[in-house]
Scaffold this motif. Structure first.
Motif: not given
Ligand SMILES: [Zn+2]
Ligand SMILES: [Zn+2]
Length: 275
Positions: A154-171, A188-197
């Motif tokens: 949940s620590q976002g970064v602004k790249l070329a004006g776009l806010d991009c924020t990572p969230y963890p999920l389980s593979h 964009y969600i890939t390689d997910a098996k489960t996502l925490p709330e």
């Protein structure tokens, strides 16, 4: 409010599709000819952010729209990168790393920053030490010039004006993956098996959601169709696009059976989202 484009540069599973050597599994449909999964986010002023750098990266950069006729059209290629978002370090998402060196050249030697989880970036440094060496010594030998930026969940970064924020999920047994929120309306969600709330919370009600769906039958580390439907019922995107699909998922069969707000990706699929 400027619209960005999300371009799927590859939507296949880890070995690509269709599998050769099995005539009964082959497909003649170009939409079933899938590169390993990845995406490009294209900004209104020519900005480019890449998601993952799998083993087909060179093809994805040279022919991102999958319309190549053998002629080089600079306007159809990807010739810059304002940052790369890494989901995880599995081979199908990261082993094209060396191909970023051509982007370094096209960008007059400027470095490219990879953003992701510390453990995934460390893994890339271990596997590809020549991409992260002393810049003067390495880049001038033709190696990529790359930087790493480790982000906490949940620590976002602004790249070329776009806010991009990572969230963890389980593979599943394969461990941690980062899903990426892209501005206020896309994910964009890939390689997910489960996502925490806490991650589900961040991906509810988006205009555009890319999500992995491997096949009909269940799998230890990827969502199958039933699990994907459950996730979409919870997240309620306005438009969902399936990616990271296995060979048994044929575009023509599946496109007809999906609900109206869910689409099959194909290499070159693109949709816009507001930021
Ligand atoms: Zn994968
Ligand atoms: Zn994976």
């Amino acid at each position: 409010m400027a619209a960005w484009t999300l371009l799927i540069t590859g939507c296949g599973t880890s070995h690509g599709n269709p599998p050769w050597g099995y005539p009964q599994l082959w497909s003649e449909d170009p939409k079933d000819l899938r590169r390993r999964s990845g995406a490009a986010l294209l900004g209104p002023a020519g900005e480019v952010i890449l998601i993952d750098c799998g083993p087909d990266l060179m093809q994805q950069l040279r022919d991102p729209w999958r319309d190549w006729d053998g002629v080089s059209y600079p306007s159809r290629c990807i010739s810059r990168c304002d940052g790369l978002l890494l989901t995880h370090a599995h081979a199908d998402h990261s082993h094209g790393l060396n191909d970023l060196r051509h982007l370094n050249r096209l960008m007059d030697g400027r470095s490219i920053a990879l953003h992701g989880a510390a453990e995934h970036l460390q893994e890339l440094r271990r596997m590809f030490p020549f991409c992260f060496g002393d810049r003067e010594a390495y880049y001038h030998q033709g190696n990529p010039a790359l930087l790493t930026v480790a982000l906490e969940p949940s620590q976002g970064v602004k790249l070329a004006g776009l806010d991009c924020t990572p969230y963890p999920l389980s593979h599943g047994p394969a461990g941690l993956v980062y899903a990426w929120r892209l501005g206020p309306q896309a994910g964009y969600i890939t390689d997910a098996k489960t996502l925490p709330e806490s991650t589900r919370e961040a991906f509810r009600g988006l205009d555009l959601l890319v999500v992995n769906m491997l096949q009909e039958r269940s799998h230890v580390s990827h969502l199958n169709w039933e699990e994907c439907q459950d996730l979409l019922a919870d997240l309620q995107p306005r438009r969902a696009v399936l990616t990271h699909m296995g060979y048994s998922v044929r575009w023509a069969d599946w496109q007809q059976r999906l609900p109206a707000h869910v689409e099959m990706a194909y290499d070159g699929w693109h949709g816009s989202f507001d930021v």
